[in-house]
Write an enzyme that holds these catalytic residues in place. Structure first.
Site, PDB file in Angstrom:
ATOM      1  N   ALA A  21       0.819  -1.218   0.000  1.00 18.69           N
ATOM      2  CA  ALA A  21       0.000   0.000   0.000  1.00 18.69           C
ATOM      3  C   ALA A  21       0.850   1.264   0.000  1.00 18.69           C
ATOM      4  O   ALA A  21       0.409   2.312   0.439  1.00 18.69           O
ATOM      5  CB  ALA A  21      -0.918  -0.009   1.216  1.00 18.69           C
ATOM      6  N   ARG A  27      -1.558   7.603 -11.406  1.00 17.78           N
ATOM      7  CA  ARG A  27      -2.576   7.650 -12.461  1.00 17.78           C
ATOM      8  C   ARG A  27      -3.934   8.141 -11.967  1.00 17.78           C
ATOM      9  O   ARG A  27      -4.856   8.365 -12.738  1.00 17.78           O
ATOM     10  CB  ARG A  27      -2.701   6.258 -13.100  1.00 17.78           C
ATOM     11  CG  ARG A  27      -1.497   5.883 -13.932  1.00 17.78           C
ATOM     12  CD  ARG A  27      -1.418   4.381 -14.206  1.00 17.78           C
ATOM     13  NE  ARG A  27      -0.865   3.638 -13.067  1.00 17.78           N
ATOM     14  CZ  ARG A  27      -0.613   2.327 -13.062  1.00 17.78           C
ATOM     15  NH1 ARG A  27      -0.883   1.611 -14.124  1.00 17.78           N
ATOM     16  NH2 ARG A  27      -0.105   1.736 -11.998  1.00 17.78           N
ATOM     17  N   ASN A 355     -43.856  13.950  15.396  1.00 16.92           N
ATOM     18  CA  ASN A 355     -44.217  14.279  14.022  1.00 16.92           C
ATOM     19  C   ASN A 355     -43.565  15.604  13.635  1.00 16.92           C
ATOM     20  O   ASN A 355     -43.766  16.618  14.302  1.00 16.92           O
ATOM     21  CB  ASN A 355     -45.738  14.395  13.881  1.00 16.92           C
ATOM     22  CG  ASN A 355     -46.130  14.503  12.418  1.00 16.92           C
ATOM     23  OD1 ASN A 355     -46.323  13.498  11.740  1.00 16.92           O
ATOM     24  ND2 ASN A 355     -46.202  15.718  11.907  1.00 16.92           N
TER      25      ASN A 355
HETATM   26  C1  UD1 Z   1       0.633  -4.917 -10.431  1.00 11.89           C
HETATM   27  C2  UD1 Z   1       1.424  -6.101 -10.992  1.00 11.89           C
HETATM   28  C3  UD1 Z   1       0.690  -6.638 -12.210  1.00 11.89           C
HETATM   29  C4  UD1 Z   1      -0.735  -7.037 -11.830  1.00 11.89           C
HETATM   30  C5  UD1 Z   1      -1.470  -5.879 -11.164  1.00 11.89           C
HETATM   31  C6  UD1 Z   1      -2.767  -6.387 -10.581  1.00 11.89           C
HETATM   32  C7  UD1 Z   1       3.809  -5.692 -10.519  1.00 11.89           C
HETATM   33  C8  UD1 Z   1       5.103  -5.224 -11.081  1.00 11.89           C
HETATM   34  N1  UD1 Z   1       2.761  -5.673 -11.357  1.00 11.89           N
HETATM   35  O1  UD1 Z   1       0.637  -3.912 -11.427  1.00 11.89           O
HETATM   36  O2  UD1 Z   1       1.369  -7.774 -12.736  1.00 11.89           O
HETATM   37  O3  UD1 Z   1      -1.421  -7.467 -12.997  1.00 11.89           O
HETATM   38  O4  UD1 Z   1      -0.690  -5.335 -10.083  1.00 11.89           O
HETATM   39  O5  UD1 Z   1      -3.570  -5.320 -10.162  1.00 11.89           O
HETATM   40  O6  UD1 Z   1       3.766  -6.088  -9.377  1.00 11.89           O
HETATM   41  N2  UD1 Z   1       3.356  -0.563  -4.306  1.00 11.89           N
HETATM   42  C9  UD1 Z   1       4.176  -0.405  -3.228  1.00 11.89           C
HETATM   43  N3  UD1 Z   1       5.446   0.045  -3.408  1.00 11.89           N
HETATM   44  C10 UD1 Z   1       5.959   0.310  -4.644  1.00 11.89           C
HETATM   45  C11 UD1 Z   1       5.109   0.130  -5.756  1.00 11.89           C
HETATM   46  C12 UD1 Z   1       3.816  -0.309  -5.551  1.00 11.89           C
HETATM   47  O7  UD1 Z   1       3.760  -0.650  -2.085  1.00 11.89           O
HETATM   48  O8  UD1 Z   1       7.121   0.698  -4.729  1.00 11.89           O
HETATM   49  C13 UD1 Z   1       1.976  -1.038  -4.094  1.00 11.89           C
HETATM   50  C14 UD1 Z   1       0.914  -0.061  -4.573  1.00 11.89           C
HETATM   51  O9  UD1 Z   1       0.526   0.801  -3.538  1.00 11.89           O
HETATM   52  C15 UD1 Z   1      -0.212  -0.980  -5.016  1.00 11.89           C
HETATM   53  C16 UD1 Z   1       0.482  -2.280  -5.354  1.00 11.89           C
HETATM   54  O10 UD1 Z   1       1.787  -2.207  -4.823  1.00 11.89           O
HETATM   55  O11 UD1 Z   1      -1.142  -1.216  -3.984  1.00 11.89           O
HETATM   56  C17 UD1 Z   1       0.567  -2.527  -6.856  1.00 11.89           C
HETATM   57  O12 UD1 Z   1       1.215  -1.436  -7.487  1.00 11.89           O
HETATM   58  P1  UD1 Z   1       0.678  -0.817  -8.837  1.00 11.89           P
HETATM   59  O13 UD1 Z   1       1.572   0.278  -9.226  1.00 11.89           O
HETATM   60  O14 UD1 Z   1      -0.760  -0.544  -8.716  1.00 11.89           O
HETATM   61  O15 UD1 Z   1       0.929  -2.051  -9.812  1.00 11.89           O
HETATM   62  P2  UD1 Z   1       0.197  -2.380 -11.194  1.00 11.89           P
HETATM   63  O16 UD1 Z   1       0.811  -1.582 -12.268  1.00 11.89           O
HETATM   64  O17 UD1 Z   1      -1.255  -2.313 -11.034  1.00 11.89           O
HETATM   65 CA    CA Z   2      -2.644  -1.688  -9.390  1.00 12.48          CA
END
Ligand code: UD1
Ligand code: CA
Length: 440
Positions: A21, A27, A355
């Site tokens: 998290a 985005r 009421n």
């Molecule tokens: C990620 C997966 C992807 C999968 C998708 C599912 C990776 C590289 N990719 O992509 O294969 O299909 O989730 O929804 O894992 N986060 C951290 N620290 C960081 C980066 C991210 O805690 O340095 C957390 C974010 O808060 C998030 C989660 O990891 O809750 C996933 O990160 P996000 O950037 O959303 O990954 P996706 O591009 O969705």
């Molecule tokens: Ca994600």
């Protein structure tokens, strides 16, 4: 592989979970960290933590980073916390998480806090499948028509998962793969601890991708399994506002279904918006265009709406009628009371059989602070009355149409009229009994 989970297995005593998290949620184009965006009164992170609690997982570690001081307030005692100082990717986040798991020997579930629809049944099934096949890692997958944005699952000729490729790294041939990585994994603790540091920085994004662990394991011939959920909605990960709205719609249907199954009639579920933690008693009827916000409790046999808004902190007891163009906030309304038309009731306590006439208003805010209005049993508030808080209307009292009741107290059984309202008489019968007048 598609597998049927065995529900009778006891599985959760030695499962730990790492919740990712820390991300900013670029985005979303928002100053709010992604996991603090809300859906029907609850933040994304709270959905994930609630699901883990309902699954019975004892040890949960949440990795936070971006605006961690804000995020931590929504975690409370439900999870341990670890800070990821630099957002170097999902594998780096897991490295931070396992710092709190040293010596742990069971299964480690890893999931993302941006997928609030994932059910505990699916997580349970993933863990069971992983344990049965003694896999080093099992991935939760789904097959979806539009896989854009998700990591794709690559399988060898025998159908075994050998790699996950992120969207940005896919070739044209890989882009069409419809089986995706949901971002949920179940690891044997040792397999995770031994291999997470072997992941190298990805070339395109310069991040450590957790997804690369699959290839790391596969190249050592370690066992990788998968569990495919057939519920293609539950896996949606929220990266953009568009996905947030998509999940809103699905969540609304789920909430409405829960409420209806509890014995409530909702005439048109498509126009009713109820927050996630609202409770409503059986045989209550909800007319179209009703909004009920978080932390609201409603009793049995009530009639609500159409065009009604009940805001947080309100408790509505049994057989209460709240009609059209009515707003209720931080109010307790006891049984058999009626607020039928065009009224505002804020910071108030209404007794039984009260009421409230059309257009009556509790003026709860004086520009600086909110004040309470207390209305006793059987009181009758005439149409257009304005009750300027703090004010107390005694049991069985009547305020005349358009009266302006300013600070203070109207005695039980009194009748007040005018601007400002003055007592004109007191009903004799209220001395003997508090049953008072019948409310029509
Ligand atoms: C990620 C997966 C992807 C999968 C998708 C599912 C990776 C590289 N990719 O992509 O294969 O299909 O989730 O929804 O894992 N986060 C951290 N620290 C960081 C980066 C991210 O805690 O340095 C957390 C974010 O808060 C998030 C989660 O990891 O809750 C996933 O990160 P996000 O950037 O959303 O990954 P996706 O591009 O969705
Ligand atoms: Ca994600």
């Amino acid at each position: 592989m598609k597998k049927k989970a065995n529900k009778s297995m006891k599985i959760l005593t030695d499962v730990a979970c790492i919740v990712l998290a820390a991300g900013e949620g670029t985005r979303m184009n928002s100053e709010i960290p992604k996991v603090l965006h809300s859906i029907y009164g609850k933040t994304l992170i709270q959905y994930t933590l609630d699901t883990l609690r309902s699954l019975g997982i004892g040890k949960v570690v949440t990795v936070i980073g971006y605006k961690s001081k804000d995020v931590v307030k929504f975690i409370g005692s439900r999870s341990e916390i670890v800070i990821q100082e630099k957002l170097l990717g999902t594998a780096d986040a897991v490295k931070q998480g396992i710092k709190k798991l040293s010596g742990f020997k069971g299964d480690v579930l890893v999931l993302c806090a941006d997928a609030p629809l994932i059910s505990n049944e699916t997580l349970r099934a993933l863990i069971e499948v992983s344990r049965k096949s003694k896999a080093d890692c099992s991935v939760l997958t789904a097959t979806i028509k539009n896989p854009t944005g998700y990591g794709r699952i690559l399988r060898n000729d025998e159908g075994r998962v050998v790699k996950i490729i992120e969207e940005k790294d896919t070739s044209l041939y890989e882009k069409v793969i419809e089986e995706i990585n949901t971002g949920v994994y179940c690891f044997k603790a040792k397999s995770l601890f031994d291999n997470i540091y072997k992941i190298k920085r990805n070339n395109i994004k310069r991040e450590y991708y957790l997804t690369d662990i699959i290839e790391v394991l596969s190249l050592q011939d370690l066992k990788i399994d998968s569990y495919e959920t057939l519920d293609v909605e539950e896996i949606i990960g929220i990266n953009s506002r568009f996905e947030l709205i998509q999940v809103h719609k699905i969540m609304r249907k789920r909430i409405v279904k829960r409420i209806i199954e509890g014995g409530v009639t909702i005439i048109d579920p498509d126009t009713v918006y109820i927050d996630e933690n609202v409770e409503i008693g059986a045989d209550t009827i909800i007319e179209p265009f009703v909004r009920i916000e978080k932390n609201v409790k409603i009793g049995k046999k009530c009639r609500l709406g159409p065009f009604l808004r009940i805001r947080p902190g309100s408790v509505i007891k049994d057989n209460v009628k709240l009609g059209n163009f009515v707003e209720i906030v931080r109010a307790t309304i006891k049984s058999n009371s009626k607020v039928s038309h065009l009224a505002y009731i804020g910071d108030s306590q209404l007794g039984e059989k009260v009421n409230i006439g059309a257009g009556a208003v509790t003026a709860n805010y004086n520009g600086k602070e909110k004040n309470m209005t207390i209305i006793g049993d059987n009181a009758f508030i005439g149409s257009g009355s304005i009750l300027v808080a703090p004010v107390e209307i005694g049991k069985g009292a009547i305020t005349g149409a358009n009266s302006l009741v300013t600070k203070g107290k109207v005695r039980s059984g009194a009748v007040v009229v005018g601007v400002p309202a003055k007592e004109i008489k007191r009903k004799r019968e209220t001395k003997k009994t508090n049953k008072g007048r019948s409310v029509k």
